[in-house]
Design a protein around this motif. Sequence first.
Motif, PDB file in Angstrom:
ATOM      1  N   VAL A  63     -56.092 -10.480  -9.931  1.00  0.00           N
ATOM      2  CA  VAL A  63     -57.536 -10.618 -10.161  1.00  0.00           C
ATOM      3  C   VAL A  63     -58.198  -9.315 -10.602  1.00  0.00           C
ATOM      4  CG1 VAL A  63     -57.610 -12.449  -8.434  1.00  0.00           C
ATOM      5  CG2 VAL A  63     -58.277 -10.118  -7.782  1.00  0.00           C
ATOM      6  N   LYS A  64     -57.446  -8.239 -10.664  1.00  0.00           N
ATOM      7  CA  LYS A  64     -58.024  -6.957 -11.068  1.00  0.00           C
ATOM      8  C   LYS A  64     -58.644  -7.052 -12.444  1.00  0.00           C
ATOM      9  CE  LYS A  64     -55.183  -3.771  -8.360  1.00  0.00           C
ATOM     10  NZ  LYS A  64     -54.098  -2.754  -8.387  1.00  0.00           N
ATOM     11  N   GLY A  65     -59.846  -6.516 -12.585  1.00  0.00           N
ATOM     12  CA  GLY A  65     -60.543  -6.554 -13.855  1.00  0.00           C
ATOM     13  C   GLY A  65     -61.332  -7.832 -14.085  1.00  0.00           C
ATOM     14  N   ARG A  66     -61.131  -8.830 -13.236  1.00  0.00           N
ATOM     15  CA  ARG A  66     -61.862 -10.102 -13.401  1.00  0.00           C
ATOM     16  C   ARG A  66     -62.770 -10.395 -12.204  1.00  0.00           C
ATOM     17  NH1 ARG A  66     -59.168 -14.797 -13.458  1.00  0.00           N
ATOM     18  NH2 ARG A  66     -57.453 -14.051 -12.139  1.00  0.00           N
ATOM     19  N   PHE A  67     -62.348 -10.021 -11.010  1.00  0.00           N
ATOM     20  CA  PHE A  67     -63.102 -10.289  -9.793  1.00  0.00           C
ATOM     21  C   PHE A  67     -63.686  -8.984  -9.253  1.00  0.00           C
ATOM     22  CE2 PHE A  67     -60.621 -14.292  -8.223  1.00  0.00           C
ATOM     23  CZ  PHE A  67     -60.800 -14.877  -9.465  1.00  0.00           C
ATOM     24  N   THR A  68     -64.867  -9.096  -8.644  1.00  0.00           N
ATOM     25  CA  THR A  68     -65.492  -7.941  -8.005  1.00  0.00           C
ATOM     26  C   THR A  68     -65.978  -8.329  -6.618  1.00  0.00           C
ATOM     27  OG1 THR A  68     -66.231  -7.070 -10.144  1.00  0.00           O
ATOM     28  CG2 THR A  68     -67.294  -6.196  -8.165  1.00  0.00           C
ATOM     29  N   ILE A  69     -65.555  -7.581  -5.618  1.00  0.00           N
ATOM     30  CA  ILE A  69     -66.002  -7.817  -4.254  1.00  0.00           C
ATOM     31  C   ILE A  69     -67.111  -6.833  -3.921  1.00  0.00           C
ATOM     32  CG2 ILE A  69     -64.291  -6.262  -3.206  1.00  0.00           C
ATOM     33  CD1 ILE A  69     -64.076  -8.282  -0.880  1.00  0.00           C
ATOM     34  N   SER A  70     -68.109  -7.311  -3.188  1.00  0.00           N
ATOM     35  CA  SER A  70     -69.207  -6.442  -2.789  1.00  0.00           C
ATOM     36  C   SER A  70     -69.780  -6.949  -1.466  1.00  0.00           C
ATOM     37  CB  SER A  70     -70.301  -6.395  -3.857  1.00  0.00           C
ATOM     38  OG  SER A  70     -70.848  -7.683  -4.068  1.00  0.00           O
ATOM     39  N   GLN A  71     -70.617  -6.126  -0.851  1.00  0.00           N
ATOM     40  CA  GLN A  71     -71.226  -6.535   0.411  1.00  0.00           C
ATOM     41  C   GLN A  71     -72.641  -6.009   0.495  1.00  0.00           C
ATOM     42  OE1 GLN A  71     -68.843  -4.909   3.622  1.00  0.00           O
ATOM     43  NE2 GLN A  71     -68.881  -2.845   2.783  1.00  0.00           N
ATOM     44  N   ASP A  72     -73.466  -6.758   1.183  1.00  0.00           N
ATOM     45  CA  ASP A  72     -74.835  -6.367   1.456  1.00  0.00           C
ATOM     46  C   ASP A  72     -74.935  -6.243   2.976  1.00  0.00           C
ATOM     47  OD1 ASP A  72     -77.563  -6.237   2.033  1.00  0.00           O
ATOM     48  OD2 ASP A  72     -78.095  -7.448   0.296  1.00  0.00           O
ATOM     49  N   ASN A  73     -74.862  -5.033   3.467  1.00  0.00           N
ATOM     50  CA  ASN A  73     -74.824  -4.828   4.917  1.00  0.00           C
ATOM     51  C   ASN A  73     -76.128  -5.259   5.584  1.00  0.00           C
ATOM     52  OD1 ASN A  73     -72.189  -3.769   4.952  1.00  0.00           O
ATOM     53  ND2 ASN A  73     -72.947  -1.750   4.363  1.00  0.00           N
ATOM     54  N   ALA A  74     -77.233  -5.116   4.880  1.00  0.00           N
ATOM     55  CA  ALA A  74     -78.522  -5.513   5.452  1.00  0.00           C
ATOM     56  C   ALA A  74     -78.570  -7.012   5.698  1.00  0.00           C
ATOM     57  CB  ALA A  74     -79.651  -5.084   4.534  1.00  0.00           C
ATOM     58  N   LYS A  75     -77.880  -7.769   4.851  1.00  0.00           N
ATOM     59  CA  LYS A  75     -77.871  -9.226   4.974  1.00  0.00           C
ATOM     60  C   LYS A  75     -76.606  -9.745   5.647  1.00  0.00           C
ATOM     61  CE  LYS A  75     -80.695 -10.034   0.838  1.00  0.00           C
ATOM     62  NZ  LYS A  75     -80.757 -10.697  -0.488  1.00  0.00           N
ATOM     63  N   ASN A  83     -65.115 -13.664 -12.655  1.00  0.00           N
ATOM     64  CA  ASN A  83     -65.312 -13.852 -14.091  1.00  0.00           C
ATOM     65  C   ASN A  83     -63.982 -14.179 -14.764  1.00  0.00           C
ATOM     66  OD1 ASN A  83     -68.041 -13.102 -13.758  1.00  0.00           O
ATOM     67  ND2 ASN A  83     -67.559 -10.940 -14.081  1.00  0.00           N
ATOM     68  N   SER A  84     -64.071 -14.678 -15.975  1.00  0.00           N
ATOM     69  CA  SER A  84     -62.866 -15.016 -16.753  1.00  0.00           C
ATOM     70  C   SER A  84     -61.898 -15.849 -15.923  1.00  0.00           C
ATOM     71  CB  SER A  84     -62.179 -13.727 -17.230  1.00  0.00           C
ATOM     72  OG  SER A  84     -63.054 -12.954 -18.017  1.00  0.00           O
ATOM     73  N   LEU A  85     -62.420 -16.862 -15.299  1.00  0.00           N
ATOM     74  CA  LEU A  85     -61.602 -17.680 -14.414  1.00  0.00           C
ATOM     75  C   LEU A  85     -60.520 -18.427 -15.179  1.00  0.00           C
ATOM     76  CD1 LEU A  85     -64.409 -18.923 -12.043  1.00  0.00           C
ATOM     77  CD2 LEU A  85     -62.293 -17.821 -11.295  1.00  0.00           C
ATOM     78  N   LYS A  86     -59.383 -18.588 -14.526  1.00  0.00           N
ATOM     79  CA  LYS A  86     -58.236 -19.260 -15.115  1.00  0.00           C
ATOM     80  C   LYS A  86     -57.858 -20.464 -14.237  1.00  0.00           C
ATOM     81  CE  LYS A  86     -56.353 -14.743 -16.459  1.00  0.00           C
ATOM     82  NZ  LYS A  86     -55.191 -13.831 -16.338  1.00  0.00           N
ATOM     83  N   PRO A  87     -57.172 -21.435 -14.797  1.00  0.00           N
ATOM     84  CA  PRO A  87     -56.738 -22.586 -13.979  1.00  0.00           C
ATOM     85  C   PRO A  87     -55.929 -22.164 -12.756  1.00  0.00           C
ATOM     86  CG  PRO A  87     -56.508 -23.106 -16.297  1.00  0.00           C
ATOM     87  CD  PRO A  87     -56.894 -21.653 -16.235  1.00  0.00           C
ATOM     88  N   GLU A  88     -55.163 -21.093 -12.871  1.00  0.00           N
ATOM     89  CA  GLU A  88     -54.366 -20.648 -11.725  1.00  0.00           C
ATOM     90  C   GLU A  88     -55.209 -20.030 -10.614  1.00  0.00           C
ATOM     91  OE1 GLU A  88     -53.877 -19.914 -14.976  1.00  0.00           O
ATOM     92  OE2 GLU A  88     -53.153 -17.839 -15.226  1.00  0.00           O
ATOM     93  N   ASP A  89     -56.488 -19.846 -10.838  1.00  0.00           N
ATOM     94  CA  ASP A  89     -57.392 -19.387  -9.778  1.00  0.00           C
ATOM     95  C   ASP A  89     -57.850 -20.545  -8.898  1.00  0.00           C
ATOM     96  OD1 ASP A  89     -58.859 -17.184 -12.184  1.00  0.00           O
ATOM     97  OD2 ASP A  89     -57.463 -16.628 -10.576  1.00  0.00           O
ATOM     98  N   THR A  90     -57.515 -21.757  -9.277  1.00  0.00           N
ATOM     99  CA  THR A  90     -57.902 -22.931  -8.502  1.00  0.00           C
ATOM    100  C   THR A  90     -57.297 -22.875  -7.112  1.00  0.00           C
ATOM    101  OG1 THR A  90     -58.151 -24.341 -10.449  1.00  0.00           O
ATOM    102  CG2 THR A  90     -57.714 -25.436  -8.347  1.00  0.00           C
ATOM    103  N   ALA A  91     -58.152 -22.954  -6.097  1.00  0.00           N
ATOM    104  CA  ALA A  91     -57.699 -22.856  -4.708  1.00  0.00           C
ATOM    105  C   ALA A  91     -58.885 -23.028  -3.779  1.00  0.00           C
ATOM    106  CB  ALA A  91     -57.050 -21.497  -4.446  1.00  0.00           C
ATOM    107  N   MET A  92     -58.587 -23.138  -2.493  1.00  0.00           N
ATOM    108  CA  MET A  92     -59.614 -23.022  -1.477  1.00  0.00           C
ATOM    109  C   MET A  92     -59.755 -21.537  -1.173  1.00  0.00           C
ATOM    110  SD  MET A  92     -61.679 -24.806   0.437  1.00  0.00           S
ATOM    111  CE  MET A  92     -61.013 -26.430   0.783  1.00  0.00           C
TER     112      MET A  92
END
Length: 123
Positions: A63-75, A83-92
């Motif tokens: 997922v490098k270059g396509r997904f970004t993880i972030s957090q909002d500590n206040a919330k 982004n640029s999702l592929k069929p192989e990203d299908t999952a729970m």
Amino acid sequence: QVQLVESGGGSVQSGGSLRLSCAASGYTGSISCMGWFRQAPGKEREGVAAIDSDDSRTYADSVKGRFTISQDNAKNTLYLQMNSLKPEDTAMYYCAADRVICQWLIPVYFNYWGQGTQVTVSS
């Protein structure tokens, strides 16, 4: 105890984008790492991305270059921009949290889990 609730899953076409959210509540002060994991039918749960209390991020190679993880500590909310999702990203997709070394991105080390949100990518 820590409670986690995911939202934002859905169905998109290949190349599309989705943003997942995970709201944390309870004794969140005990947490040092939050992450996203996924599990496709017939496959083991795998790590996708994780972020620690210093905002250091770890990503699976797939997922490098396509997904970004972030957090909002206040919330007390964790996000995963996909982004640029592929069929192989299908999952729970599951949100997880614990006091662990984020870089390991190994499901068994996390004790707190959400119920999951389904992501389906069609070709």
